[in-house]
Design an enzyme around this catalytic site. Structure first.
Site, mmCIF file in Angstrom:
data_model
loop_
_atom_site.group_PDB
_atom_site.id
_atom_site.type_symbol
_atom_site.label_atom_id
_atom_site.label_comp_id
_atom_site.label_asym_id
_atom_site.label_seq_id
_atom_site.Cartn_x
_atom_site.Cartn_y
_atom_site.Cartn_z
ATOM 1 N NE ARG A 77 -0.359 -0.660 4.845
ATOM 2 C CZ ARG A 77 -0.814 -0.700 6.074
ATOM 3 N NH1 ARG A 77 -2.062 -0.392 6.314
ATOM 4 N NH2 ARG A 77 -0.046 -1.069 7.068
ATOM 5 C CB THR A 99 9.390 2.597 -0.338
ATOM 6 O OG1 THR A 99 8.896 2.830 0.986
ATOM 7 C CG2 THR A 99 9.787 3.905 -0.970
ATOM 8 N N GLY A 119 9.781 -2.617 1.739
ATOM 9 C CA GLY A 119 10.613 -2.583 2.950
ATOM 10 C C GLY A 119 9.811 -2.665 4.237
ATOM 11 N N GLY A 120 8.509 -2.312 4.150
ATOM 12 C CA GLY A 120 7.631 -2.471 5.306
ATOM 13 C C GLY A 120 8.054 -1.634 6.495
ATOM 14 C CG HIS A 143 43.999 -12.097 22.133
ATOM 15 N ND1 HIS A 143 43.231 -11.881 23.258
ATOM 16 C CD2 HIS A 143 45.160 -11.393 22.322
ATOM 17 C CE1 HIS A 143 43.909 -11.101 24.098
ATOM 18 N NE2 HIS A 143 45.074 -10.783 23.550
HETATM 19 P P1 FAD Z 1 5.880 -5.417 7.982
HETATM 20 O O1 FAD Z 1 7.266 -4.962 7.996
HETATM 21 O O2 FAD Z 1 4.922 -4.794 8.938
HETATM 22 O O3 FAD Z 1 5.361 -5.239 6.506
HETATM 23 C C1 FAD Z 1 4.038 -5.423 6.168
HETATM 24 C C2 FAD Z 1 3.756 -4.627 4.930
HETATM 25 O O4 FAD Z 1 2.461 -4.955 4.482
HETATM 26 C C3 FAD Z 1 3.757 -3.129 5.179
HETATM 27 O O5 FAD Z 1 4.619 -2.498 4.270
HETATM 28 C C4 FAD Z 1 2.311 -2.714 4.969
HETATM 29 O O6 FAD Z 1 2.176 -1.421 4.417
HETATM 30 C C5 FAD Z 1 1.818 -3.787 4.020
HETATM 31 N N1 FAD Z 1 0.376 -4.016 4.090
HETATM 32 C C6 FAD Z 1 -0.357 -4.327 5.184
HETATM 33 N N2 FAD Z 1 -1.644 -4.507 4.834
HETATM 34 C C7 FAD Z 1 -1.712 -4.306 3.501
HETATM 35 C C8 FAD Z 1 -2.777 -4.364 2.579
HETATM 36 N N3 FAD Z 1 -4.016 -4.664 2.937
HETATM 37 N N4 FAD Z 1 -2.492 -4.078 1.293
HETATM 38 C C9 FAD Z 1 -1.241 -3.759 0.890
HETATM 39 N N5 FAD Z 1 -0.205 -3.707 1.737
HETATM 40 C C10 FAD Z 1 -0.437 -3.986 3.021
HETATM 41 N N6 FAD Z 1 12.921 -6.209 14.079
HETATM 42 C C11 FAD Z 1 14.160 -6.710 14.075
HETATM 43 O O7 FAD Z 1 14.344 -7.874 13.742
HETATM 44 N N7 FAD Z 1 15.237 -5.942 14.456
HETATM 45 C C12 FAD Z 1 15.089 -4.663 14.844
HETATM 46 O O8 FAD Z 1 16.064 -3.989 15.181
HETATM 47 C C13 FAD Z 1 13.792 -4.106 14.849
HETATM 48 N N8 FAD Z 1 13.599 -2.819 15.206
HETATM 49 C C14 FAD Z 1 12.351 -2.306 15.166
HETATM 50 C C15 FAD Z 1 12.188 -0.973 15.525
HETATM 51 C C16 FAD Z 1 10.935 -0.412 15.499
HETATM 52 C C17 FAD Z 1 10.772 1.035 15.878
HETATM 53 C C18 FAD Z 1 9.820 -1.197 15.087
HETATM 54 C C19 FAD Z 1 8.449 -0.599 15.032
HETATM 55 C C20 FAD Z 1 9.981 -2.514 14.723
HETATM 56 C C21 FAD Z 1 11.240 -3.086 14.768
HETATM 57 N N9 FAD Z 1 11.449 -4.414 14.414
HETATM 58 C C22 FAD Z 1 12.704 -4.926 14.439
HETATM 59 C C23 FAD Z 1 10.340 -5.290 14.008
HETATM 60 C C24 FAD Z 1 10.301 -5.448 12.485
HETATM 61 O O9 FAD Z 1 10.160 -4.188 11.901
HETATM 62 C C25 FAD Z 1 9.141 -6.346 12.085
HETATM 63 O O10 FAD Z 1 9.221 -7.569 12.783
HETATM 64 C C26 FAD Z 1 9.163 -6.628 10.593
HETATM 65 O O11 FAD Z 1 9.052 -5.441 9.861
HETATM 66 C C27 FAD Z 1 8.009 -7.555 10.240
HETATM 67 O O12 FAD Z 1 8.026 -7.810 8.890
HETATM 68 P P2 FAD Z 1 6.690 -8.226 8.108
HETATM 69 O O13 FAD Z 1 7.102 -8.439 6.705
HETATM 70 O O14 FAD Z 1 6.006 -9.295 8.829
HETATM 71 O O15 FAD Z 1 5.726 -6.970 8.240
#
Ligand code: FAD
Length: 612
Positions: free
Chosen positions: A154, A157, A159-160, A586
């Protein structure tokens, strides 16, 4: 109408679990099978469903309570029906044991899929919903295995959360904070750089540049692999069709244009979003992690709601930039899940950042005043005390993340979603609908990018195996023994597998190897010898003195970069000799892992002799 005690049913291997969410309140009408509370162990979160329908008369548990089989959750006025099973959301793999070989159990009824009779604008082998670490990794792996892939996202970019508003931007800022802290520390070593002048706009620009570089790289890699990216909000309209409402701009504005994509297989990777407390005022001075990462300005006084990794990482950035911190946490310690010995050191090193660390305390209300956000606290336990209301210039809500499962019209594809929005899957990442898979935050804890990526590869491989008749790929499964966690604070805290408290709670006898960094040449040379490396080995009689490593952790600079070695040792079933006899260079901080193993083995010569 009878008064019925609703009890915690048999919850399998778990002795005691903590109540982390109350899903109903007195006066609510509940249906049989409706979830009442969520409990969490170190391995899984579970929703406890009601065995009866009726009206809630009295809640007998509160947040943070420990419950076990037979504990009364609430009293219900209702009629007797059959006792239900517990809904277990996707279990994390057992600590240092093979992952469960069966699918998680769900009490969520399976919905009937809708039929989509219209045309499709696009057709593909694999539709990936969501472009985060889970989604893009699944899409890229599937494409590399020769499948025709469409990814729907949605936002503008790929990368989520991780790349855009999570892991990466937070680390870009944490790196700057760590350098600033290091430079300040240099004055004690004889080199004084003076007081730093922070240009916050430039700093924000640096963070944006980092994000742009990585998300741009993803777009290029999608192109190279011929993965079709469709921008828009996706919702299922049938078991093999997704409708995408095109979105534009930096947010999710819909322009009315729609597309239908037909798929043979789908992978749901729609992630999670920050939990917002319902009573927090809608005010720019109340932010979640995304708002905090915008780094609009640095407040004088900041409250962090929730003492978990995300809150403490953001707190580290703001504190180094000049904010004074308070943190409020309902549980009895910060950074739940990490070994207490490690957290103790972290807390000692970070005491200077905080005015108040409020443990066993909950936030009950807040109001916006001209001078700031006034927050009211209450004790989380009966008989406890709580501080008077306080006013903050910035309040960061970091009380957890909630999955996006309820926003996808998943029921139209026949996919069951739990009350909390999770999607249950088996170890091949398959939902209750055999051709639809789910991965990442949406399938359960721990919500971490590296878990999402590994699950993504499994789903893509299983699908490719099935579509191409490749038995080896089709047998792929997510059977990691452990998943490491890291708090990228200063010092960093990293842990994996069993902690000492968990071993004690589970009655597992362990041998400890603890290596203090005060004996590490490198740590001393770095002027950062506060760290500790701790390893735990199986010391049960069956191990005959050669117990395998069950868990480990580190607090100290660069701990996060080193925890992978301990994870690998657990995956490979290494014992103390395997790790201690592996030659570590080391002088390095990584040497402390070999030495901790030697301590457990009794062969370490870098510490005074063990007392006989
Ligand atoms: P997401 O990254 O949440 O991606 C889901 C994607 O789906 C999003 O881009 C969203 O826009 C899209 N989407 C959702 N619904 C729809 C729809 N209906 N239609 C189209 N697109 C949709 N994890 C680590 O391992 N190390 C870290 O250091 C770390 N630091 C973090 C720091 C912060 C501040 C936060 C908030 C999180 C952090 N995390 C970290 C957690 C990590 O970001 C998530 O575990 C990871 O992004 C999950 O990946 P995912 O692909 O499941 O979901």
């Amino acid at each position: 109408m009878a008064l019925i005690d609703i009890q915690v049913p048999d919850i399998g291997d778990f002795d005691e679990v903590a109540v982390i969410e109350l899903l109903v309140k007195p006066g609510d009408t509940v249906k049989a099978e409706q979830s009442l509370i969520t409990v969490e162990s170190d391995k899984a979160s579970m929703e406890i469903p009601s065995s009866h329908a009726g009206v809630v008369k009295e809640l007998r548990v509160k947040l943070g309570d420990k419950v076990k089989q037979g504990s009364v959750v609430l009293v219900l006025e209702g009629q007797a029906v059959e006792r239900s099973a517990v809904s277990v959301e996707r279990e994390q793999p057992a600590v240092a044991q093979p992952a469960p070989a069966v699918a998680s159990v769900s009490s969520t009824p399976n919905p009937q899929p809708s039929t989509h009779n219209g045309q499709a604008d696009l057709e593909c082998d694999v539709l990936v919903l969501g472009g985060g670490p889970g989604g893009y990794s699944a899409a890229f792996r599937a494409a590399d295995l020769g499948l025709n892939v469409v990814i729907v996202e949605r936002y503008a970019t790929l990368g989520g959360v991780c790349l855009n508003v999570g892991c990466i931007p937070s680390k870009a800022l944490l790196h700057v904070a760590a350098v600033m802290d290091e430079v300040a520390h240099m004055a004690d070593l004889g080199v004084d750089f003076g007081t730093p002048a922070v240009n916050i706009d430039k700093l924000r620009g640096h963070k944006e540049k980092v994000i742009g570089k990585l998300t741009g790289g993803l777009a290029a890699m999608a192109k190279m692999r011929k993965v079709t990216t469709v921008r828009g909000l996706g919702q299922f309209v049938g078991a093999n069709h997704l409708e995408v409402s095109e979105t534009t701009g930096t947010a999710q504005e819909q322009n009315g244009s729609k597309k239908v994509i037909a798929f043979k297989r789908a992978i749901i990777a729609a992630g999670s979003q920050a939990v917002r407390l319902p009573f927090m005022p809608n005010d720019p001075r109340v932010v979640d992690s995304t708002g905090a990462l915008e780094l609009k300005e640095v407040p004088k006084r900041m409250l962090i709601l929730g003492g978990g990794i995300i809150g403490l990482e953001m707190g580290t950035v703001y504190s180094t930039l000049g904010a004074r911190l308070d943190v409020v946490e309902m549980m009895d310690g910060l950074m739940q899940g990490a070994d207490r010995d490690l957290v103790k050191i972290w807390q000692k090193m970070n005491a200077k950042r905080f005015d108040n660390i409020m443990l066993k305390t909950k936030t009950v209300s807040a109001r916006a005043l001209p001078e700031g956000i006034e927050v009211t606290f209450a004790p989380a336990e009966e008989g406890g005390t709580a501080p008077a209301p306080q006013v903050y210039e910035l309040v960061l809500q970091a009380v957890g993340r909630t999955p996006n499962g309820k926003k996808l019209a998943a029921e139209k594809a026949g996919v069951a979603v739990t009350d909390r929005g999770f999607i249950n899957v088996d170890i091949q990442m398959r939902t209750n609908v055999p051709h639809i898979f789910a991965i990442g935050d949406i399938v359960g804890q721990p919500m971490l990018a590296h878990k999402a990526v590994h699950e993504a590869h499994v789903a893509a491989e299983v699908i490719a195996g099935e579509l191409q008749g490749n038995k080896e790929l089709a047998a792929a499964a997510f059977n990691a023994r452990v998943i490491p966690s890291v708090a990228y604070t200063d010092p960093e805290v990293a842990w994996v597998g069993l902690t000492e408290d968990q071993a004690k709670a589970q009655g597992i006898k362990v041998k400890k190897g603890l290596f203090p960094w005060t004996a590490s040449g490198r740590a001393i040379a770095n002027g950062r010898d506060e760290g500790v490396t701790k390893l735990l080995f199986d010391d049960s009689p069956e191990a005959h003195g050669h117990g395998k490593i069950l868990g480990g952790g580190m607090v100290g600079t660069h701990a996060g970069d080193m925890i992978g070695e301990i994870a690998q040792a657990i995956e490979m079933g290494a014992d103390a000799v395997d790790i201690g006899k592996t030659i570590h260079p080391h002088p390095t901080l990584g040497e402390s892992i070999g030495m901790a193993a030697e301590v457990a083995h009794g062969s370490c010569t870098d510490l005074p002799p063990a007392k006989k």
